[in-house]
Design an enzyme around this catalytic site. Structure first.
Site, mmCIF file in Angstrom:
data_model
loop_
_atom_site.group_PDB
_atom_site.id
_atom_site.type_symbol
_atom_site.label_atom_id
_atom_site.label_comp_id
_atom_site.label_asym_id
_atom_site.label_seq_id
_atom_site.Cartn_x
_atom_site.Cartn_y
_atom_site.Cartn_z
ATOM 1 N N MET A 68 -4.555 -6.300 -6.945
ATOM 2 C CA MET A 68 -4.114 -7.270 -7.945
ATOM 3 C C MET A 68 -5.223 -8.215 -8.423
ATOM 4 O O MET A 68 -4.951 -9.335 -8.836
ATOM 5 C CB MET A 68 -2.948 -8.094 -7.368
ATOM 6 C CG MET A 68 -1.771 -7.255 -6.919
ATOM 7 S SD MET A 68 -1.156 -6.121 -8.194
ATOM 8 C CE MET A 68 -0.456 -7.312 -9.348
ATOM 9 N N GLU A 102 4.813 8.220 -8.867
ATOM 10 C CA GLU A 102 3.462 7.746 -8.552
ATOM 11 C C GLU A 102 2.973 8.363 -7.244
ATOM 12 O O GLU A 102 1.824 8.795 -7.131
ATOM 13 C CB GLU A 102 3.447 6.222 -8.427
ATOM 14 C CG GLU A 102 3.646 5.465 -9.731
ATOM 15 C CD GLU A 102 3.628 3.964 -9.504
ATOM 16 O OE1 GLU A 102 2.662 3.459 -8.895
ATOM 17 O OE2 GLU A 102 4.592 3.291 -9.927
ATOM 18 N N ASP A 132 -6.390 -1.160 -17.918
ATOM 19 C CA ASP A 132 -5.438 -0.059 -18.142
ATOM 20 C C ASP A 132 -5.785 0.785 -19.370
ATOM 21 O O ASP A 132 -4.889 1.267 -20.074
ATOM 22 C CB ASP A 132 -4.002 -0.608 -18.295
ATOM 23 C CG ASP A 132 -3.532 -1.361 -17.068
ATOM 24 O OD1 ASP A 132 -3.989 -1.030 -15.960
ATOM 25 O OD2 ASP A 132 -2.709 -2.278 -17.215
ATOM 26 N N GLY A 136 0.787 -1.228 0.000
ATOM 27 C CA GLY A 136 0.000 0.000 0.000
ATOM 28 C C GLY A 136 0.818 1.276 0.000
ATOM 29 O O GLY A 136 0.452 2.241 0.667
ATOM 30 N N SER A 137 1.899 1.319 -0.768
ATOM 31 C CA SER A 137 2.715 2.546 -0.765
ATOM 32 C C SER A 137 1.978 3.713 -1.416
ATOM 33 O O SER A 137 2.063 4.853 -0.944
ATOM 34 C CB SER A 137 4.067 2.307 -1.442
ATOM 35 O OG SER A 137 3.946 2.159 -2.833
ATOM 36 N N ASN A 138 1.226 3.449 -2.479
ATOM 37 C CA ASN A 138 0.427 4.527 -3.084
ATOM 38 C C ASN A 138 -0.728 4.923 -2.174
ATOM 39 O O ASN A 138 -1.098 6.095 -2.096
ATOM 40 C CB ASN A 138 -0.093 4.101 -4.458
ATOM 41 C CG ASN A 138 0.876 4.455 -5.572
ATOM 42 O OD1 ASN A 138 1.338 5.586 -5.657
ATOM 43 N ND2 ASN A 138 1.191 3.491 -6.418
ATOM 44 N N ARG A 193 -16.087 -14.127 -9.106
ATOM 45 C CA ARG A 193 -15.640 -12.730 -9.074
ATOM 46 C C ARG A 193 -16.777 -11.779 -8.742
ATOM 47 O O ARG A 193 -16.610 -10.810 -8.002
ATOM 48 C CB ARG A 193 -15.017 -12.373 -10.430
ATOM 49 C CG ARG A 193 -14.160 -11.130 -10.404
ATOM 50 C CD ARG A 193 -13.252 -11.086 -11.607
ATOM 51 N NE ARG A 193 -13.981 -10.988 -12.865
ATOM 52 C CZ ARG A 193 -13.402 -10.967 -14.060
ATOM 53 N NH1 ARG A 193 -12.099 -11.052 -14.150
ATOM 54 N NH2 ARG A 193 -14.116 -10.858 -15.146
ATOM 55 N N LEU A 246 -11.430 -6.598 -11.744
ATOM 56 C CA LEU A 246 -12.805 -6.335 -11.307
ATOM 57 C C LEU A 246 -13.795 -6.669 -12.420
ATOM 58 O O LEU A 246 -13.494 -6.488 -13.604
ATOM 59 C CB LEU A 246 -12.941 -4.874 -10.889
ATOM 60 C CG LEU A 246 -12.133 -4.478 -9.642
ATOM 61 C CD1 LEU A 246 -11.979 -2.967 -9.556
ATOM 62 C CD2 LEU A 246 -12.801 -5.021 -8.383
ATOM 63 N N ASN A 297 -7.364 4.519 -10.976
ATOM 64 C CA ASN A 297 -6.226 3.611 -10.840
ATOM 65 C C ASN A 297 -4.965 4.363 -11.221
ATOM 66 O O ASN A 297 -5.024 5.367 -11.948
ATOM 67 C CB ASN A 297 -6.405 2.393 -11.753
ATOM 68 C CG ASN A 297 -5.278 1.386 -11.602
ATOM 69 O OD1 ASN A 297 -4.866 1.079 -10.482
ATOM 70 N ND2 ASN A 297 -4.771 0.869 -12.707
#
Length: 214
Positions: free
Chosen positions: A94, A178, A149, A16-18, A69, A97, A111
């Site tokens: 990761m 980022e 993406d 969770g760095s972002n 899903r 969806l 995102n």
């Protein structure tokens, strides 16, 4: 809750760095969003402890406990709705969806991808960039659409590719960007300066300077 601030839910799978950069940015009194809930699909993800240390509510929705899903996505969506979330940010999440979930949150889900989209979608974008021999690489904040993406871009930051660059070295320099760019992209959307309209990102007048494009 501060009046007028958008409530943001963050989806993570790992450290969770972002997410941490968003939490830090949201501590500013004039930031137009607050982080209301962090959800991980992996129990024990490092980002959960980081969020809890910052006083943020967390939840785990383990994808392994769901038969498909769609049912997993429904549980995630319910967690965000119950928390009164206005916007979702994917931060190292990761899982792919379902189209139904993405469409439910159209224009309200962001995102960040470590490339200058539409280049180098998918996995290992830094390896793809090095293999392609590009001189400029970077990262993109974009609205999420069903195709991976591929959503309309909100903000981008460029990083030079240096002679002799390794995948790890390039990734580290892009990650630093980022952490700067994602809070900016969220600020633009939460503050109403950028919105999704007709399949494109529409920026309010004056927003181009905020993107560093003036």
């Amino acid at each position: 809750m501060h009046g007028g601030k958008k409530r943001v839910g963050v989806l993570i799978s790992g450290r969770g760095s972002n997410m941490a950069s968003l939490i830090e940015a949201a501590q500013a009194p004039d930031y137009p969003a607050e982080i209301a809930l962090v959800v991980s699909n992996r129990p024990g993800a490092g980002g959960l402890a980081r969020a809890e240390a910052a006083g943020i509510r967390t939840a785990t929705v383990d994808h392994k406990l769901f038969p498909d899903r769609a049912s997993f996505d429904e549980a995630v969506g319910q967690a965000f709705v119950q928390a009164g979330v206005d916007l979702i940010c994917l931060a190292g999440f990761m899982r792919i969806l379902s189209d139904g979930f993405v469409e439910q949150w159209t224009g309200r889900m962001l995102n960040i991808h470590p490339s200058l989209l539409p280049l180098f979608k998918g996995l290992r974008p830094h390896r793809q960039a090095l293999d392609a021999g590009v001189c400029i690489h970077g990262c993109s904040v974009h609205f999420v659409v069903p195709e991976l993406d591929s959503g309309p871009i909100v903000a981008q930051a460029a990083v030079p590719v240096l002679p002799g660059d390794t995948e790890d070295g390039l990734a580290a320099r892009v990650l630093a960007e980022e952490h700067r760019l994602y809070p900016l992209g969220l600020e633009l959307v939460a503050g109403g300066q950028a919105r999704l309209e007709g399949g494109r990102t529409v920026l309010a007048s004056g927003s181009r300077t905020a993107l560093g494009l003036a």
